[in-house]
Write a protein that holds these residues in place. Structure first.
Motif, PDB file in Angstrom:
ATOM      1  N   LEU A  25       0.723  -1.369   0.319  1.00 36.81           N
ATOM      2  CA  LEU A  25       0.188   0.135   0.124  1.00 36.81           C
ATOM      3  C   LEU A  25       0.861   0.950   0.083  1.00 36.81           C
ATOM      4  O   LEU A  25       0.629   2.454  -0.467  1.00 36.81           O
ATOM      5  CB  LEU A  25      -1.179  -0.234   1.100  1.00 36.81           C
ATOM      6  CG  LEU A  25      -2.231  -1.111   1.831  1.00 36.81           C
ATOM      7  CD1 LEU A  25      -2.805  -0.749   1.915  1.00 36.81           C
ATOM      8  CD2 LEU A  25      -2.891  -0.834   0.469  1.00 36.81           C
ATOM      9  N   SER A  29      -3.809  -0.761  -4.311  1.00 40.40           N
ATOM     10  CA  SER A  29      -4.293   0.491  -3.932  1.00 40.40           C
ATOM     11  C   SER A  29      -5.906   0.304  -4.212  1.00 40.40           C
ATOM     12  O   SER A  29      -6.522  -0.592  -4.355  1.00 40.40           O
ATOM     13  CB  SER A  29      -4.227   1.602  -4.841  1.00 40.40           C
ATOM     14  OG  SER A  29      -4.348   2.695  -4.693  1.00 40.40           O
ATOM     15  N   ASN A  38      -5.358  10.234  -3.184  1.00 40.00           N
ATOM     16  CA  ASN A  38      -5.324   8.507  -2.714  1.00 40.00           C
ATOM     17  C   ASN A  38      -4.145   7.441  -1.987  1.00 40.00           C
ATOM     18  O   ASN A  38      -4.091   6.835  -0.888  1.00 40.00           O
ATOM     19  CB  ASN A  38      -5.983   8.008  -3.655  1.00 40.00           C
ATOM     20  CG  ASN A  38      -6.969   6.566  -3.452  1.00 40.00           C
ATOM     21  OD1 ASN A  38      -7.824   6.205  -2.971  1.00 40.00           O
ATOM     22  ND2 ASN A  38      -5.941   5.417  -4.213  1.00 40.00           N
ATOM     23  N   ASN A  51      -3.581   5.629   1.641  1.00 36.68           N
ATOM     24  CA  ASN A  51      -3.495   4.227   1.512  1.00 36.68           C
ATOM     25  C   ASN A  51      -1.518   4.112   2.503  1.00 36.68           C
ATOM     26  O   ASN A  51      -1.709   2.902   2.843  1.00 36.68           O
ATOM     27  CB  ASN A  51      -2.931   3.560   0.641  1.00 36.68           C
ATOM     28  CG  ASN A  51      -4.212   3.297  -1.024  1.00 36.68           C
ATOM     29  OD1 ASN A  51      -4.801   2.224  -0.552  1.00 36.68           O
ATOM     30  ND2 ASN A  51      -4.973   4.261  -1.497  1.00 36.68           N
ATOM     31  N   LEU A  58      -2.717   4.441   5.602  1.00 34.04           N
ATOM     32  CA  LEU A  58      -3.712   3.725   6.352  1.00 34.04           C
ATOM     33  C   LEU A  58      -3.659   2.510   7.127  1.00 34.04           C
ATOM     34  O   LEU A  58      -4.155   2.501   8.396  1.00 34.04           O
ATOM     35  CB  LEU A  58      -4.266   2.374   5.223  1.00 34.04           C
ATOM     36  CG  LEU A  58      -5.495   1.927   5.470  1.00 34.04           C
ATOM     37  CD1 LEU A  58      -7.053   2.534   6.236  1.00 34.04           C
ATOM     38  CD2 LEU A  58      -6.467   1.158   3.883  1.00 34.04           C
TER      39      LEU A  58
END
Length: 387
Positions: free
Chosen positions: A11, A17, A240, A244, A247
């Motif tokens: 990630l 992703s 984005n 990721n 995360l």
């Protein structure tokens, strides 16, 4: 079995992703459901304000030998006094029962004390009575609201200066209000008593939610700076990727924070009963969970939508689109093989051979096998006498 170390690395590098920003509609819809449930809880049930906020009389029965069916026994005892009204009964610790009623006169207070002492078979001196006025709760509410406004104002200023854009501050504040409203609504649905400890919990979760959001936004800024420099990713892709990359860290931090709070909730429900510890633990548990959710699914997609119309972001998106069209997509730093592509229109018009992807991306072509280990392995030329 999932290898979380490998998953986190994939990630972070972009090998894997999850399209959090592109699927913003489902996240907004899910948050809308949560907000609607919270609103229904506030409208239908309302907040169960404690005695400190609404005022009334409080009785504490100490040295209770048998606490079995304490709630029903206390309500029956209070019911023998005509003017006492409905009573709220909670257990404090192991041997104390707290009974809260509307404001009572002196005669009614003595009657309730006698009834409770008789019911729990204890001396009347072990039943204390006190009156709490609503002015104290109103003062606490006003100070808490003032502290909240000052906190939000300072947070907005610091985020706008640190990130050099007010839109990150707006997205962070929307996530904060989202977390606070859902937490208060769940409190209303659960029927938990809103006490001064609850107010402290509400203010605490704002700090945690803000911390998680700032970590994600800092990575968004780092990726955006890199994208503006090389023009390989759009702003949405950079944001984005930041989500990721953070995360796994957000999940780990949230789980580590929720585990001790969950243990406090279980102990409070099973052994201690309603009280300050349980009120604070519930606010923290709900707030931390919702805060981790909002920093990933609400704050970052909202930030992207707020900045899409900026000239610099529009130019970046155009440049990244052209780059990805030539190279067949986003080329991450972990990609080992060059990405093949179709020849450009300019190459076709001039009749030139298409430039390999390795040359476009700056990759180095494969080294000849005789040059890999130095001049000792070079082929030797025979001497003149043997030619």
């Amino acid at each position: 079995m999932i290898n979380f170390a490998v998953l986190g690395n994939d990630l972070y590098t972009g090998k894997r992703s999850v399209d959090f920003v592109g699927r913003y509609k489902r996240w907004y819809a899910l948050s809308g459901v949560f907000v609607l449930i919270a609103a229904l809880g506030l409208v239908w049930h309302g907040l169960n304000l404690s005695l400190e906020f609404r005022g009334g009389s409080e009785f504490r029965v100490s040295k209770v030998a048998s606490g079995q069916d304490y709630e029903a026994r206390a309500k029956d005892a209070v019911g023998t006094v005509p003017n006492a009204g409905a009573a709220e009964v909670t257990k404090v610790g192991t041997g104390t029962v707290r009974v809260q009623t509307e404001k009572l006169g002196e005669n009614d207070i003595r009657s309730v004390q006698s009834a409770l002492a008789s019911e729990f078979k204890t001396d009347p001196g072990n039943v204390s009575a006190s009156f709490v006025g609503p002015s104290w709760g109103a003062s606490v509410s006003q100070k808490a609201l003032k502290a909240l406004l000052v906190f939000l104002g300072l947070v907005s200023l610091v985020m706008a200066v640190y990130f050099r854009t007010w839109k990150m501050a707006v997205a962070g504040l929307v996530a904060l209000l989202h977390d606070l409203f859902i937490t208060v609504g769940i409190y209303a649905l659960a029927g938990f008593e809103v006490s001064p400890a609850t107010m402290i919990g509400f203010l605490t979760i704002l700090g945690y939610s803000l911390y998680d959001t700032v970590v994600v936004f800092d990575k968004v800024r780092e990726n955006t700076t890199e994208a503006l420099g090389n023009g390989r990713m759009t702003y949405q892709q950079a944001a984005n990727l930041a989500v990721n990359q953070t995360l796994v860290r957000s999940i780990n931090t949230t789980i580590v924070a929720l585990l001790p709070i969950a243990s406090i909730l279980v102990i409070g429900f099973v052994f201690l009963g309603p009280g300050t510890l349980l009120d604070l633990a519930l606010a923290l548990f709900v707030g931390i969970a919702v805060g981790a959710y909002s920093s990933i699914f609400i704050a970052t997609p909202l930030l992207v939508h707020l900045r899409l119309k900026e000239p610099a972001i529009i130019d970046l998106d155009k440049k990244a689109t052209r780059y990805q069209a030539r190279h067949g997509g986003v080329v991450s730093s972990s990609d080992a093989a060059p990405v093949e592509h179709e020849p450009d229109a300019e190459e076709l018009a001039e009749g030139r051979e298409p430039v390999p992807s390795a040359a476009r991306t700056g990759a180095v072509r494969e080294t000849h096998k005789y040059a890999t280990s130095g001049p000792r392995n070079q082929p030797k030329r025979p001497p003149k006498s043997r030619r």
